[in-house]
Design a protein around this motif. Structure first.
Motif, PDB file in Angstrom:
ATOM      1  N   LEU A   1      46.293 -50.616 -70.349  1.00 21.66           N
ATOM      2  CA  LEU A   1      45.366 -49.621 -70.036  1.00 21.66           C
ATOM      3  C   LEU A   1      46.007 -48.376 -69.568  1.00 21.66           C
ATOM      4  CD1 LEU A   1      43.180 -51.854 -67.492  1.00 21.66           C
ATOM      5  CD2 LEU A   1      42.396 -50.951 -69.631  1.00 21.66           C
ATOM      6  N   THR A   2      45.385 -47.306 -70.016  1.00 18.86           N
ATOM      7  CA  THR A   2      46.028 -46.002 -69.486  1.00 18.86           C
ATOM      8  C   THR A   2      46.049 -45.815 -67.986  1.00 18.86           C
ATOM      9  OG1 THR A   2      46.365 -43.552 -70.175  1.00 18.86           O
ATOM     10  CG2 THR A   2      44.123 -44.321 -69.742  1.00 18.86           C
ATOM     11  N   ASN A   3      46.829 -45.052 -67.552  1.00 18.08           N
ATOM     12  CA  ASN A   3      47.333 -44.778 -66.206  1.00 18.08           C
ATOM     13  C   ASN A   3      45.858 -44.967 -65.241  1.00 18.08           C
ATOM     14  OD1 ASN A   3      49.053 -44.511 -63.994  1.00 18.08           O
ATOM     15  ND2 ASN A   3      48.625 -42.483 -63.796  1.00 18.08           N
ATOM     16  N   TYR A   4      45.167 -43.888 -65.582  1.00 20.32           N
ATOM     17  CA  TYR A   4      44.110 -43.821 -64.714  1.00 20.32           C
ATOM     18  C   TYR A   4      42.859 -44.690 -64.526  1.00 20.32           C
ATOM     19  CZ  TYR A   4      41.259 -42.285 -68.762  1.00 20.32           C
ATOM     20  OH  TYR A   4      40.252 -42.270 -69.764  1.00 20.32           O
ATOM     21  N   LYS A   5      43.068 -45.785 -65.527  1.00 25.04           N
ATOM     22  CA  LYS A   5      42.251 -47.314 -65.609  1.00 25.04           C
ATOM     23  C   LYS A   5      42.917 -48.409 -64.982  1.00 25.04           C
ATOM     24  CE  LYS A   5      40.441 -45.905 -70.111  1.00 25.04           C
ATOM     25  NZ  LYS A   5      40.332 -46.398 -71.506  1.00 25.04           N
ATOM     26  N   ARG A   6      44.158 -48.234 -64.604  1.00 30.13           N
ATOM     27  CA  ARG A   6      45.019 -49.281 -63.992  1.00 30.13           C
ATOM     28  C   ARG A   6      44.378 -49.884 -62.413  1.00 30.13           C
ATOM     29  NH1 ARG A   6      50.542 -46.943 -66.327  1.00 30.13           N
ATOM     30  NH2 ARG A   6      50.116 -47.116 -68.313  1.00 30.13           N
ATOM     31  N   PRO A   7      44.276 -50.965 -62.040  1.00 32.83           N
ATOM     32  CA  PRO A   7      43.973 -51.045 -60.847  1.00 32.83           C
ATOM     33  C   PRO A   7      45.154 -50.663 -59.820  1.00 32.83           C
ATOM     34  CG  PRO A   7      43.590 -53.158 -62.357  1.00 32.83           C
ATOM     35  CD  PRO A   7      44.291 -51.972 -63.141  1.00 32.83           C
ATOM     36  N   ARG A   8      44.694 -49.778 -58.938  1.00 34.71           N
ATOM     37  CA  ARG A   8      45.842 -49.415 -57.880  1.00 34.71           C
ATOM     38  C   ARG A   8      45.765 -50.578 -56.739  1.00 34.71           C
ATOM     39  NH1 ARG A   8      45.630 -44.132 -55.815  1.00 34.71           N
ATOM     40  NH2 ARG A   8      45.228 -43.681 -58.056  1.00 34.71           N
ATOM     41  N   PHE A   9      44.723 -51.457 -56.588  1.00 38.84           N
ATOM     42  CA  PHE A   9      44.924 -52.507 -55.421  1.00 38.84           C
ATOM     43  C   PHE A   9      44.301 -53.929 -56.468  1.00 38.84           C
ATOM     44  CE2 PHE A   9      43.428 -48.423 -53.814  1.00 38.84           C
ATOM     45  CZ  PHE A   9      44.457 -48.002 -53.140  1.00 38.84           C
ATOM     46  N   ILE A  10      45.006 -54.784 -55.868  1.00 38.49           N
ATOM     47  CA  ILE A  10      44.754 -56.125 -56.204  1.00 38.49           C
ATOM     48  C   ILE A  10      44.455 -56.927 -55.218  1.00 38.49           C
ATOM     49  CG2 ILE A  10      45.317 -58.080 -57.559  1.00 38.49           C
ATOM     50  CD1 ILE A  10      45.492 -55.656 -59.287  1.00 38.49           C
TER      51      ILE A  10
END
Length: 566
Positions: free
Chosen positions: A536-545
């Motif tokens: 996934l490109t950067n802005y789509k990546r989960p920031r929190f898991i």
């Protein structure tokens, strides 16, 4: 969805909002003066030949230079056998080559497929295949991504450019720094690729064959998730884009009744030209008004961006809430002389009132908020440009545009009723590329586009967004669809179930949070993030898991994202 707010509840009649237009403003745009974007470019380049058109990294192209360079691209593409309607992908940031290539493609009668250069191989492959692109222009920094997928697509011609290709002798130094010092060019191999400089040399020989391009012909495939998850191309015609440009041109005119019109308007182009907002407001409107666009290749480098801003007397600044906020958090920004600023246009995501108030205090110029989507080319509504106030609404419908607030059954609600914002006008797309099923979901029988955004209209004709109908997440003005994030996460062996939602973020408006139920107890947050980073490109990546033992579900087993949002 049909709850009401405290506002007079009256039936909307006709285009009642026209009463709140600036004095003398037409309710409709005039018939288009040009049949195609290519014809507009040729006309404006002749009219403004000696003016600067685009500047990047200290190098400026005049309108005459720009016309000649874009013509070379068009001649080369035609010589390669590409025919009217063929799709050509463009994958690069805001450097001089970008507008030259885009408008060269259009002048050849071809269709531009804008590609986010930060896409992962998976995302790029889907877009190139779906569009059926026959050629691709890419900056060498992203050529390694292309190399991984191009053999599985219909792309026959790959043109690779370098950061310094149009910068003259300075370009040699720029390329050295980009490659050797900053190490921004991963190793790549694309057998048979054509260097950009070779294209320009070959395109200098031969004439541009005339192509009859009609207003209804496709100009761009602008990829978006639409109001559902799978990325699809909004088919934007020449008339769509030219109409929106004319609408914005009309809307901007009242500024000059309250502020002096400069000899030449200077635009800051910090938003990427592959984003529809910059494409129309900077690219098309800049050309149509004979403006000078300052191209910012990497707006995330705020100190360098602030230095660029200090070099020019800027008049028009389209941007996002996140960008305005980041600039004001740089101590050198407050030292700039921004007294020339006529218009700060906020779009792509909601502008937060504290950011707007601070911007006006710092620059002396209000942020005027507008609204639109890829499917509307993009601007559908905007606040008045001649009023120095932040309203917290998305403004009035532009000339030739209608807004209706409708319920789930398609009924138009009384003023103050909360429902789906629906848009009708000449800027609304022809449909989704080769997806009549998806087009039917968003277009009403009477020609309105269902935006997926929920709002209400005031008695003055201003629209306020209150929610989104779908689960779409908005990160720095870009749509992120939970389905796509979840699908990627589920392809990781240790994931049993997952669900993605948006959570508030002071920098990007929203950020992606992923809830995961483990199949493998050894699965870590780092594992999930690394897998998502690869796909996934950067802005789509989960920031929190967040790991959970189970996810909330409906009685039929559907995961309830709304319960996770709490």
């Amino acid at each position: 969805m049909t709850a009401t707010i405290e506002a007079p509840s009256t039936e909307p009649t006709g285009r009642f909002w026209l009463a709140n237009y600036p004095d003398g403003m037409a309710g409709d745009i005039a018939p288009l003066a040009h049949p195609s974007i290519g014809a507009l470019v040729e006309s404006c380049c002749a009219q403004y030949a000696d003016r600067p058109a685009f500047t990047s990294m200290g190098k400026t192209l005049s309108f005459r230079d720009f016309e000649a360079a874009s013509k070379r691209i068009a001649v080369w593409l035609q010589a390669k056998g590409l025919e009217k309607g063929d799709r050509v992908a463009v994958m690069m940031p805001n450097i001089l080559q970008n507008p030259v290539i885009i408008f060269g493609i259009l002048r050849a009668g071809l269709v531009v497929v804008n590609v986010n250069p930060l896409y992962t191989p998976r995302e790029l492959e889907h877009q190139l295949k779906d569009a059926g692109a026959k050629a691709l222009f890419v900056l060498e920094n992203f050529a390694s991504t292309v190399a991984q997928v191009v053999s599985r697509t219909s792309v026959k011609h790959v043109v690779v450019t370098t950061m310094g290709d149009m910068l003259g002798l300075k370009g040699l130094i720029v390329n050295l720094v980009v490659r050797k010092v900053k190490k921004l060019v991963p190793a790549w191999s694309l057998p048979g690729h054509i260097p950009f400089k070779q294209v320009m040399a070959e395109g200098a020989h031969g004439a541009l064959k005339p192509v009859t391009v009609a207003p209804g012909d496709t100009a761009f495939l602008q990829y978006t998730g639409g109001t559902t998850g799978v990325s699809k191309g909004a088919t934007l015609t020449h008339a769509n884009l030219l109409s929106n440009m004319e609408q914005i041109k009309l809307w901007i005119e009242p500024i000059f009744h309250v502020k002096q019109r400069p000899d030449q308007l200077v635009f800051i182009c910090a938003l990427p030209l592959y984003h529809i907002f910059a494409l129309t407001v900077n690219g098309l409107m800049g050309i149509a008004l004979g403006g000078h666009n300052m191209l910012i290749a990497n707006p995330r480098d705020i100190p360098a961006f602030v230095k660029e801003l200090g070099k020019y007397r800027v008049h028009i600044f389209p941007g996002l809430n996140t960008l305005f906020n980041a600039l004001m958090n740089n101590p050198d920004f407050a030292k700039l002389d921004l007294s020339g600023l006529l218009l700060t246009l906020g779009g792509g995501m909601a502008v937060q009132r504290p950011v707007a108030e601070r911007w006006q205090k710092t620059t002396g110029c209000a942020i005027i908020e507008g609204y639109g989507l890829s499917e509307t080319s993009p601007v559908a509504t905007a606040n008045r440009f001649d009023r120095a106030e932040f309203t917290g609404t998305i403004g009035l419908p532009l000339p030739s545009t209608e807004i209706a607030i409708r319920d789930d059954d398609g009924n138009t609600l009384a003023l103050g009723g909360v429902g789906e914002i629906c848009i009708r006008g000449p800027q609304v797309m022809a449909g989704y590329w080769q997806r009549p099923d998806e087009t039917a979901k968003v277009m009403t029988p009477d020609g309105f586009f269902r935006s997926g955004d929920i709002g209400f209209m005031t008695p003055d004709g201003f629209t306020k967004i209150v929610d989104r109908k779908k689960d779409m997440i908005l990160v720095s003005g870009f749509n992120v669809f939970p389905n796509e994030v979840e699908e990627v996460a589920m392809s990781l062996a240790g994931v049993l179930e997952c669900a993605a939602i948006g959570v508030p973020d002071e920098h990007s408006g929203e950020a992606v949070k992923l809830f995961v139920v483990k199949k493998d107890e050894g699965l870590t947050e780092a594992d999930v993030k690394a897998h998502c980073a690869a796909n996934l490109t950067n802005y789509k990546r989960p920031r929190f898991i967040e790991f959970r033992t189970e996810l909330p579900k409906s009685n039929v087993g559907k995961i309830l994202r709304k319960d996770l949002r709490g």
